[in-house]
Scaffold this motif. Sequence first.
Motif, PDB file in Angstrom:
ATOM      1  N   GLU A  50       5.613   1.822   1.249  1.00 24.43           N
ATOM      2  CA  GLU A  50       4.377   1.012   1.374  1.00 24.43           C
ATOM      3  C   GLU A  50       3.269   1.933   1.587  1.00 24.43           C
ATOM      4  O   GLU A  50       2.082   1.504   0.706  1.00 24.43           O
ATOM      5  CB  GLU A  50       4.291   0.065   2.478  1.00 24.43           C
ATOM      6  CG  GLU A  50       3.142  -0.892   2.571  1.00 24.43           C
ATOM      7  CD  GLU A  50       3.057  -1.872   1.799  1.00 24.43           C
ATOM      8  OE1 GLU A  50       2.299  -2.649   1.424  1.00 24.43           O
ATOM      9  OE2 GLU A  50       4.236  -2.324   1.269  1.00 24.43           O
ATOM     10  N   VAL A  51       3.346   2.954   2.493  1.00 24.50           N
ATOM     11  CA  VAL A  51       2.029   4.052   2.752  1.00 24.50           C
ATOM     12  C   VAL A  51       1.939   4.647   1.558  1.00 24.50           C
ATOM     13  O   VAL A  51       0.805   4.701   1.251  1.00 24.50           O
ATOM     14  CB  VAL A  51       2.451   4.632   3.913  1.00 24.50           C
ATOM     15  CG1 VAL A  51       1.223   5.661   4.096  1.00 24.50           C
ATOM     16  CG2 VAL A  51       2.584   3.814   5.327  1.00 24.50           C
ATOM     17  N   LEU A  52       2.996   5.288   1.133  1.00 29.98           N
ATOM     18  CA  LEU A  52       2.678   6.112  -0.291  1.00 29.98           C
ATOM     19  C   LEU A  52       2.124   5.558  -1.546  1.00 29.98           C
ATOM     20  O   LEU A  52       1.264   5.945  -2.100  1.00 29.98           O
ATOM     21  CB  LEU A  52       3.905   6.709  -0.541  1.00 29.98           C
ATOM     22  CG  LEU A  52       4.764   7.719   0.526  1.00 29.98           C
ATOM     23  CD1 LEU A  52       6.079   8.211   0.082  1.00 29.98           C
ATOM     24  CD2 LEU A  52       3.784   8.923   0.696  1.00 29.98           C
ATOM     25  N   SER A  53       2.680   4.069  -1.687  1.00 22.24           N
ATOM     26  CA  SER A  53       2.111   3.310  -2.588  1.00 22.24           C
ATOM     27  C   SER A  53       0.697   3.088  -2.546  1.00 22.24           C
ATOM     28  O   SER A  53      -0.156   3.152  -3.483  1.00 22.24           O
ATOM     29  CB  SER A  53       3.117   2.076  -3.036  1.00 22.24           C
ATOM     30  OG  SER A  53       2.613   1.461  -4.129  1.00 22.24           O
ATOM     31  N   ARG A  54       0.220   2.540  -1.430  1.00 22.06           N
ATOM     32  CA  ARG A  54      -1.067   2.126  -1.138  1.00 22.06           C
ATOM     33  C   ARG A  54      -2.094   3.451  -0.998  1.00 22.06           C
ATOM     34  O   ARG A  54      -3.142   2.981  -1.738  1.00 22.06           O
ATOM     35  CB  ARG A  54      -1.048   1.451   0.280  1.00 22.06           C
ATOM     36  CG  ARG A  54      -0.300   0.100   0.460  1.00 22.06           C
ATOM     37  CD  ARG A  54      -1.057  -1.088  -0.486  1.00 22.06           C
ATOM     38  NE  ARG A  54      -0.255  -2.081  -0.236  1.00 22.06           N
ATOM     39  CZ  ARG A  54      -0.718  -3.420  -0.844  1.00 22.06           C
ATOM     40  NH1 ARG A  54      -1.631  -3.474  -1.669  1.00 22.06           N
ATOM     41  NH2 ARG A  54       0.005  -4.601  -0.612  1.00 22.06           N
ATOM     42  N   ALA A  60       1.412   3.034  -8.474  1.00 23.96           N
ATOM     43  CA  ALA A  60       1.676   1.474  -7.975  1.00 23.96           C
ATOM     44  C   ALA A  60       2.121   0.642  -9.268  1.00 23.96           C
ATOM     45  O   ALA A  60       2.791  -0.281  -8.987  1.00 23.96           O
ATOM     46  CB  ALA A  60       0.586   1.000  -7.375  1.00 23.96           C
ATOM     47  N   ARG A  61       2.067   1.299 -10.398  1.00 25.52           N
ATOM     48  CA  ARG A  61       2.443   0.517 -11.625  1.00 25.52           C
ATOM     49  C   ARG A  61       3.691   0.453 -11.791  1.00 25.52           C
ATOM     50  O   ARG A  61       4.452  -0.436 -12.094  1.00 25.52           O
ATOM     51  CB  ARG A  61       1.692   1.215 -12.786  1.00 25.52           C
ATOM     52  CG  ARG A  61       0.139   1.190 -12.961  1.00 25.52           C
ATOM     53  CD  ARG A  61      -0.178   1.910 -14.119  1.00 25.52           C
ATOM     54  NE  ARG A  61      -0.076   3.332 -14.050  1.00 25.52           N
ATOM     55  CZ  ARG A  61      -0.342   4.279 -14.945  1.00 25.52           C
ATOM     56  NH1 ARG A  61      -0.706   3.869 -16.090  1.00 25.52           N
ATOM     57  NH2 ARG A  61      -0.048   5.387 -14.677  1.00 25.52           N
ATOM     58  N   PHE A  62       4.464   1.802 -11.237  1.00 29.30           N
ATOM     59  CA  PHE A  62       5.861   1.961 -11.439  1.00 29.30           C
ATOM     60  C   PHE A  62       6.657   1.848 -10.069  1.00 29.30           C
ATOM     61  O   PHE A  62       7.859   1.452 -10.038  1.00 29.30           O
ATOM     62  CB  PHE A  62       6.218   3.458 -12.122  1.00 29.30           C
ATOM     63  CG  PHE A  62       5.594   3.400 -13.183  1.00 29.30           C
ATOM     64  CD1 PHE A  62       5.823   2.462 -14.271  1.00 29.30           C
ATOM     65  CD2 PHE A  62       4.736   4.382 -13.685  1.00 29.30           C
ATOM     66  CE1 PHE A  62       5.256   2.765 -15.692  1.00 29.30           C
ATOM     67  CE2 PHE A  62       4.014   4.484 -14.576  1.00 29.30           C
ATOM     68  CZ  PHE A  62       4.240   3.669 -16.017  1.00 29.30           C
ATOM     69  N   PHE A  63       5.874   1.932  -8.897  1.00 35.78           N
ATOM     70  CA  PHE A  63       6.498   1.778  -7.419  1.00 35.78           C
ATOM     71  C   PHE A  63       5.294   0.979  -7.025  1.00 35.78           C
ATOM     72  O   PHE A  63       4.842   1.266  -5.871  1.00 35.78           O
ATOM     73  CB  PHE A  63       6.525   3.166  -7.048  1.00 35.78           C
ATOM     74  CG  PHE A  63       7.472   4.094  -7.385  1.00 35.78           C
ATOM     75  CD1 PHE A  63       8.978   4.034  -7.276  1.00 35.78           C
ATOM     76  CD2 PHE A  63       7.183   4.960  -8.544  1.00 35.78           C
ATOM     77  CE1 PHE A  63       9.866   4.761  -7.814  1.00 35.78           C
ATOM     78  CE2 PHE A  63       7.875   5.981  -9.057  1.00 35.78           C
ATOM     79  CZ  PHE A  63       9.521   5.721  -8.973  1.00 35.78           C
ATOM     80  N   PRO A  64       5.550  -0.227  -6.911  1.00 35.19           N
ATOM     81  CA  PRO A  64       4.715  -1.166  -6.490  1.00 35.19           C
ATOM     82  C   PRO A  64       4.949  -1.391  -4.832  1.00 35.19           C
ATOM     83  O   PRO A  64       6.053  -1.206  -4.646  1.00 35.19           O
ATOM     84  CB  PRO A  64       4.828  -2.709  -6.969  1.00 35.19           C
ATOM     85  CG  PRO A  64       6.207  -2.488  -7.677  1.00 35.19           C
ATOM     86  CD  PRO A  64       6.515  -1.159  -8.181  1.00 35.19           C
TER      87      PRO A  64
END
Length: 284
Positions: A50-54, A60-64
């Motif tokens: 969550e932290v890395l994606s945010r 975030a397109r591939f790891f929402p």
Amino acid sequence: MTTMTERPPRAQSAVVAEISRELRLGRRRARVTRLVLSVATPVALLLLWEVLSRSGALDARFFPPPTEVADQAAAFVTDAEQRSDLLHNLSVSGVRLFAGFAIGALAGFVVGLAMGLSKLARDALDLLINATYPLPKLTLFPLMIIFFGIGDASKIALVALGVFYMLAINTALGVRQSNPVYGDVSTAFRLPLWTRFRRVVVPAALPSILAGMRLGFGQALILVVSTEFLSSNDGIGYFIWNSWQVLDVPAMFVGLAIVGVVGGLSAWAFNALGQWLAPWAEQK
């Protein structure tokens, strides 16, 4: 110094009760520790994701973020059309999974018992099984299609083949590695063949058989999803692949999460089954 054997019976009973209580508390603490660790590890990984994606460290397109995946999962529950589509895919995969597992497990159990009990069967089948086991099962899917057609039968057959090897190898090892004293006692008491099989052979090999079932179910799950990737218009594997093709990445992760949950629940179920059927065996 007064030893335990010199103490009055009441004092000895109190000591035994105290020791039993400490052992129960120790086992309870160990179970709680295992539970906390088993939950904390995936939760920590999800928080990191969550932290890395945010933060933008992951695309975030591939790891929402997991929260976005959770929102998509909620949509599959609340939206009737999406829920119906997902349940259809799950039911189709479930039929393929459990049918293939049942056929492969039964065949592997029978062949494994034969190899464990009979030197003739072992000599006839051991080399064949050891030579064909390393073949990637997915590479045999074209042959399954040739024999059984492009429908469900070919997928079930490939799943059954993967499960067969796990059960056959583990059952044969379980029978052969059981304590020879059991066989000697059975012979000394002249137990009937069926009683010896039911009361001695199968219980002795049961931990190894259950391990083969657990591995076989995992193999079955992998093969079901893989075959649905390659040749299917329904099923959870098709759902995952189709979601990726249309770049509905959150839905793809929902499908992956479902497969992971099924795998985790199956491992827990087989562990519980092992503790019930073979409580004398150490369960990991």
